[in-house]
Scaffold this motif. Structure first.
Motif, PDB file in Angstrom:
ATOM      1  N   ALA A 129       9.804   0.525   1.949  1.00 49.77           N
ATOM      2  CA  ALA A 129       9.136   0.955   1.931  1.00 49.77           C
ATOM      3  C   ALA A 129       8.961   2.428   2.217  1.00 49.77           C
ATOM      4  O   ALA A 129       9.151   3.728   1.710  1.00 49.77           O
ATOM      5  CB  ALA A 129       6.773   0.828   1.430  1.00 49.77           C
ATOM      6  N   LEU A 130       9.042   3.000   3.704  1.00 46.51           N
ATOM      7  CA  LEU A 130       9.150   4.363   3.694  1.00 46.51           C
ATOM      8  C   LEU A 130       9.775   5.085   3.295  1.00 46.51           C
ATOM      9  O   LEU A 130      10.028   6.444   3.071  1.00 46.51           O
ATOM     10  CB  LEU A 130       8.606   3.886   5.208  1.00 46.51           C
ATOM     11  N   VAL A 131      11.329   4.188   3.688  1.00 44.77           N
ATOM     12  CA  VAL A 131      12.638   4.777   3.319  1.00 44.77           C
ATOM     13  C   VAL A 131      12.591   5.064   2.239  1.00 44.77           C
ATOM     14  O   VAL A 131      12.780   6.718   1.581  1.00 44.77           O
ATOM     15  CB  VAL A 131      13.316   3.865   4.303  1.00 44.77           C
ATOM     16  N   ARG A 132      11.982   4.434   0.894  1.00 43.98           N
ATOM     17  CA  ARG A 132      11.654   5.190  -0.379  1.00 43.98           C
ATOM     18  C   ARG A 132      10.928   6.469  -1.016  1.00 43.98           C
ATOM     19  O   ARG A 132      11.014   6.872  -1.396  1.00 43.98           O
ATOM     20  CB  ARG A 132      11.711   3.982  -1.256  1.00 43.98           C
ATOM     21  N   ALA A 133       9.790   6.282   0.480  1.00 40.92           N
ATOM     22  CA  ALA A 133       8.596   7.688  -0.018  1.00 40.92           C
ATOM     23  C   ALA A 133       9.835   8.519   0.533  1.00 40.92           C
ATOM     24  O   ALA A 133       8.062  10.018   1.059  1.00 40.92           O
ATOM     25  CB  ALA A 133       7.850   6.856   0.773  1.00 40.92           C
ATOM     26  N   SER A 134      10.622   8.387   1.672  1.00 41.72           N
ATOM     27  CA  SER A 134      10.579   9.928   2.854  1.00 41.72           C
ATOM     28  C   SER A 134      11.509  10.796   2.186  1.00 41.72           C
ATOM     29  O   SER A 134      11.435  11.908   2.070  1.00 41.72           O
ATOM     30  CB  SER A 134      12.277   9.222   3.260  1.00 41.72           C
ATOM     31  N   ASP A 135      11.648  10.168   0.499  1.00 38.93           N
ATOM     32  CA  ASP A 135      12.591  11.047  -0.768  1.00 38.93           C
ATOM     33  C   ASP A 135      10.827  11.687  -1.395  1.00 38.93           C
ATOM     34  O   ASP A 135      11.643  12.746  -2.647  1.00 38.93           O
ATOM     35  CB  ASP A 135      13.377  10.547  -1.558  1.00 38.93           C
ATOM     36  N   VAL A 143       1.113  -1.257   0.238  1.00 41.16           N
ATOM     37  CA  VAL A 143      -0.103  -0.094  -0.066  1.00 41.16           C
ATOM     38  C   VAL A 143       1.358   1.181   0.155  1.00 41.16           C
ATOM     39  O   VAL A 143       0.128   2.517  -0.728  1.00 41.16           O
ATOM     40  CB  VAL A 143      -1.052   0.236   0.924  1.00 41.16           C
ATOM     41  N   ILE A 144       1.948   1.200   0.767  1.00 35.20           N
ATOM     42  CA  ILE A 144       2.881   2.307   0.829  1.00 35.20           C
ATOM     43  C   ILE A 144       3.535   2.685  -0.695  1.00 35.20           C
ATOM     44  O   ILE A 144       3.538   3.439  -0.810  1.00 35.20           O
ATOM     45  CB  ILE A 144       3.432   1.926   1.959  1.00 35.20           C
ATOM     46  N   ASN A 145       4.064   1.675  -1.030  1.00 34.68           N
ATOM     47  CA  ASN A 145       4.432   1.880  -2.693  1.00 34.68           C
ATOM     48  C   ASN A 145       3.782   1.649  -3.504  1.00 34.68           C
ATOM     49  O   ASN A 145       3.539   3.133  -3.991  1.00 34.68           O
ATOM     50  CB  ASN A 145       4.949   0.413  -2.797  1.00 34.68           C
ATOM     51  N   LYS A 146       2.359   1.459  -2.952  1.00 32.29           N
ATOM     52  CA  LYS A 146       1.273   2.230  -4.037  1.00 32.29           C
ATOM     53  C   LYS A 146       1.341   4.299  -4.220  1.00 32.29           C
ATOM     54  O   LYS A 146       0.807   4.726  -5.092  1.00 32.29           O
ATOM     55  CB  LYS A 146      -0.223   1.643  -4.304  1.00 32.29           C
ATOM     56  N   ALA A 147       0.951   4.308  -2.493  1.00 34.75           N
ATOM     57  CA  ALA A 147       1.118   5.662  -2.526  1.00 34.75           C
ATOM     58  C   ALA A 147       2.060   6.071  -2.905  1.00 34.75           C
ATOM     59  O   ALA A 147       1.845   7.623  -3.623  1.00 34.75           O
ATOM     60  CB  ALA A 147       0.793   5.336  -0.816  1.00 34.75           C
ATOM     61  N   ALA A 148       3.380   5.824  -3.033  1.00 35.89           N
ATOM     62  CA  ALA A 148       4.622   6.491  -3.630  1.00 35.89           C
ATOM     63  C   ALA A 148       4.681   6.658  -4.904  1.00 35.89           C
ATOM     64  O   ALA A 148       5.177   7.221  -5.860  1.00 35.89           O
ATOM     65  CB  ALA A 148       5.710   5.675  -2.600  1.00 35.89           C
ATOM     66  N   GLN A 149       4.685   5.551  -5.576  1.00 34.06           N
ATOM     67  CA  GLN A 149       3.949   5.199  -7.303  1.00 34.06           C
ATOM     68  C   GLN A 149       3.053   6.784  -7.774  1.00 34.06           C
ATOM     69  O   GLN A 149       3.642   7.033  -8.290  1.00 34.06           O
ATOM     70  CB  GLN A 149       3.393   3.751  -7.456  1.00 34.06           C
ATOM     71  N   ILE A 150       1.582   6.427  -6.887  1.00 31.83           N
ATOM     72  CA  ILE A 150       0.957   7.615  -6.916  1.00 31.83           C
ATOM     73  C   ILE A 150       1.214   9.597  -7.163  1.00 31.83           C
ATOM     74  O   ILE A 150       1.260  10.030  -8.110  1.00 31.83           O
ATOM     75  CB  ILE A 150      -0.243   7.534  -6.316  1.00 31.83           C
TER      76      ILE A 150
END
Lengths: 255, 168
Positions: A159-165, A120-127
């Motif tokens: 996923a969170l570490v990737r999304a923190s960017d 779900v976090i990866n999907k949000a990051a993709q969006i």
């Protein structure tokens, strides 16, 4: 009690934040929601409480709504599916649309463990990433409502570490009496930055965890609890990239 | 010289955190060496007053071969016995190339540093931006590809009423 936009407005009008310039955050937030829970009354309550606060920050009030930990009719468990059951469109309109999508999901999908956040976090990051390509200049908030005990801690951290960017914050609302120790780890309020399995470290904290039971006991207002860290996370993002606020053209209206 | 395909990276080495030398916080003179391959490296100036939390804020422009999968960041410290490596981070190129963001997106990234024994030793904070792809050749003829999609966030006004929704 102050509503969400008013509390935000108070922050925004703080002159030190933007050298005296005001600007309206309501035009920039996009909200994504994701739930898993069998306890529909608790989820209903959480959606209503949180939804009525947060809906004002999405200018078109169309929310992508995702479910996770659901077993579909073909017997497979999905950890990221469209809550409204549609194969292509995941957006629903308003808090009512969220409630409808959630009740239809309860009929069509058997909610099942384990509770995995990673997809779900990866999907949000993709969006959020795709939004940059389209120059939407939109800041995203992923709201996760769950009663489950997290089982993919390392995947979630990765996923969170990737999304923190990215221009993304994540609010996690824990409902029920489950063990939320791991959510506190994700929140990283003790100053320990999240670390991925590959040695990448979160550039800043993007997670805020709020247990609903603390809201019930009256220790905190849900609005206050949810928005407490969000503004700081947003400012960290835009300051790091030297993004300048656009002057406020529309007079703020009370919601 | 054979013509090669490479990317140009702007790596801003921002700061370091909790750097230690034999478990003692380093006092001064930390600097960072960025390696894109065994023969090419760039280095920052020494930080003289940040102690074990040095700040460099120095932009290094490096060429990255297209086939490269990692770049290496070495935090070193100048001591009376010579330059000593404090910690190293191996950074996958996939952390800032590929994915869904425009290629010229400004990435803010942090990495765990490890000393020569593999023990954790602090964190390094950087930002990375891939510059317009350039076909490097002997004559250094640059094919200037204008950026269409990848308008940087930092040059844009944030906010405004245009919200077209999330592309599905």
């Amino acid at each position: 009690m102050e509503t969400g936009p008013k509390i935000y407005q108070k922050y925004i009008e703080h002159p030190a934040l933007f050298n005296g310039k005001k600007f309206d955050l309501r035009y920039i937030a996009g909200l994504l929601l994701a739930y898993t829970s069998k306890n529909s009354s608790l989820i209903d309550e959480a959606i209503l409480k949180v939804g009525e606060v947060i809906q004002f920050y999405d200018s078109d009030r169309h929310f992508p709504a995702l479910g996770f930990g659901g077993r579909t009719c073909d017997g497979t468990t999905s950890h990221c599916f469209n809550l409204n059951g549609s194969a292509s469109a995941f957006k629903v309109e308003g808090v009512e649309g969220i409630m409808n999508a959630y009740s239809s999901a309860l009929h069509n999908v058997a909610l099942a463990g384990p509770t995995l956040f990673g997809q779900v976090i990866n999907k949000a990051a993709q969006i959020a990433s795709q939004s940059i390509s389209y120059n939407n200049n939109k800041y995203f908030v992923l709201l996760i409502i769950t009663d489950g005990v997290l089982t993919d801690l390392q995947e979630t951290k990765d996923a969170l570490v990737r999304a923190s960017d990215l221009q993304l914050s994540i609010l996690i609302v824990g409902v029920g009496g489950g063990d939320f120790t791991q959510m506190e780890v994700l929140d990283a309020d003790d100053g320990r930055r999240l670390e991925s399995s590959t040695g990448c470290v979160a550039t800043h904290d993007i997670v805020q965890f709020v247990p609903m039971r603390e809201v019930h006991t009256g220790h905190i207002f849900v609005v206050q609890a949810l928005l407490e860290e969000l503004l700081g996370q947003f400012l960290t993002f835009i300051r790091g990239r030297d993004i300048k606020p656009r002057p406020l053209h529309v007079a703020p209206t009370s919601a | 010289m054979a013509s090669t395909l490479s990317r140009t990276l702007e790596i801003t080495v921002i700061s370091g955190e909790d750097l230690r030398n034999d478990r003692r916080p380093i006092k001064k003179n930390a600097f960072v060496v960025v390696r894109t391959d065994p023969y090419n490296s760039r280095r920052t100036d020494m930080d003289t007053d940040g102690g074990s939390y040095p700040k460099w804020n120095e932009k290094l422009v490096v060429d990255l071969p297209m086939h490269a999968q990692f770049i290496t960041l070495e935090v070193q410290c100048k001591t009376s016995l010579g330059d000593k490596t404090v910690g190293t981070a191996r950074i996958p190129v996939s952390d800032f190339v590929g994915g869904y963001v425009p290629e010229s997106y400004l990435h803010f990234l942090s990495y765990r540093l490890r000393d020569h024994n593999g023990e954790r030793n602090g964190i390094v904070n950087i930002s990375v931006r891939v510059k317009v792809p350039e076909y490097a050749s002997c004559s250094r003829t640059e094919l200037g590809i204008p950026m269409g999609m990848g308008v940087a966030w930092g040059q844009r006004n944030f906010g405004g009423g245009i919200v077209t929704g999330v592309p599905v």
